[in-house]
Each structure stands twice: as structure tokens, then as C-alpha cells.
Design a protein around this motif. Structure first.
Motif, PDB file in Angstrom:
ATOM      1  N   UNK A  70       0.810  -1.218   0.000  1.00 20.68           N
ATOM      2  CA  UNK A  70       0.000   0.000   0.000  1.00 20.68           C
ATOM      3  C   UNK A  70       0.844   1.269   0.000  1.00 20.68           C
ATOM      4  N   UNK A  71       2.108   1.167   0.393  1.00 22.18           N
ATOM      5  CA  UNK A  71       3.002   2.336   0.373  1.00 22.18           C
ATOM      6  C   UNK A  71       3.467   2.678  -1.040  1.00 22.18           C
ATOM      7  N   UNK A  72       3.332   1.756  -1.963  1.00 21.60           N
ATOM      8  CA  UNK A  72       3.806   1.996  -3.323  1.00 21.60           C
ATOM      9  C   UNK A  72       3.064   3.188  -3.933  1.00 21.60           C
ATOM     10  N   UNK A  73       3.788   4.030  -4.674  1.00 20.50           N
ATOM     11  CA  UNK A  73       3.193   5.244  -5.229  1.00 20.50           C
ATOM     12  C   UNK A  73       2.019   4.983  -6.170  1.00 20.50           C
ATOM     13  N   UNK A  74       1.996   3.850  -6.818  1.00 27.78           N
ATOM     14  CA  UNK A  74       0.927   3.547  -7.756  1.00 27.78           C
ATOM     15  C   UNK A  74      -0.411   3.244  -7.090  1.00 27.78           C
ATOM     16  N   UNK A  75      -0.386   2.945  -5.814  1.00 27.00           N
ATOM     17  CA  UNK A  75      -1.621   2.651  -5.073  1.00 27.00           C
ATOM     18  C   UNK A  75      -2.153   3.972  -4.545  1.00 27.00           C
ATOM     19  N   UNK A  76      -3.280   4.426  -5.137  1.00 25.92           N
ATOM     20  CA  UNK A  76      -3.814   5.740  -4.760  1.00 25.92           C
ATOM     21  C   UNK A  76      -5.134   5.670  -4.033  1.00 25.92           C
ATOM     22  N   UNK A  77      -5.759   4.499  -3.980  1.00 23.44           N
ATOM     23  CA  UNK A  77      -7.011   4.347  -3.242  1.00 23.44           C
ATOM     24  C   UNK A  77      -7.127   2.901  -2.775  1.00 23.44           C
ATOM     25  N   UNK A  78      -7.971   2.700  -1.794  1.00 18.62           N
ATOM     26  CA  UNK A  78      -8.147   1.364  -1.240  1.00 18.62           C
ATOM     27  C   UNK A  78      -9.627   1.169  -0.954  1.00 18.62           C
TER      28      UNK A  78
END
Length: 80
Positions: A70-78
Motif C-alpha cells: 500500500x506504500x507503493x506510489x501507484x496505489x492511490x485508493x483502497x
């Protein structure tokens, strides 16, 4: 006099704080989603037996792996 925290309890709190810190790197509109997700994940296991060290250690490893994703920059929403 407050109770001292065990090493595992400190590890759990540290992971929770890291999760909340990671939300600050996400877009402002989705930060509440990340914070709510982290809170729900920790609340799911709040009644876990504090002497079940194997399960707690497993959950810590699992949480750290999830945090890395989830820290990866590509993950912008959950989604919850």
C-alpha cells in the motif's frame, strides 16, 4: 503507574503508526479510506489472545507485507 508494554505490543503499535504515517503520502481525497482500512484491520484482531505469540507474529508479518504494497506510489485508493 502505567503497565509496561511487551515487545510484541510495541511492534503492533509501531506497525499501526507506520500505517497511519503511510496515509500521509496518499492523495488527500483518499487518505480517510487508508486510515479507516488500517483501523478496521487492527480492530478485527483486538480480542486476540495476547499469549498467542505465533499468531501475533504471523499477523505482524502479514501487516508489514500489506503495508509495503500500500506504500507503493501507484496505489492511490483502497476499498474496504
Amino acid at each position: 503507574m502505567p503497565n509496561k508494554l511487551s515487545g510484541l505490543q510495541k511492534d503492533v503499535l509501531s506497525l499501526y503508526r507506520s500505517c497511519l504515517r503511510a496515509t500521509r503520502t496518499k492523495p488527500a481525497g483518499t487518505r480517510p479510506n487508508f486510515a479507516a482500512f488500517a483501523r478496521r484491520e487492527f480492530e478485527k484482531h483486538v480480542k486476540m489472545d495476547k499469549k498467542d505469540f505465533g499468531t501475533i507474529e504471523f499477523m505482524l508479518r502479514k501487516g508489514r507485507r500489506q503495508l509495503e504494497i500500500y506504500e507503493q506510489p501507484g496505489v492511490t485508493n483502497i476499498a474496504g
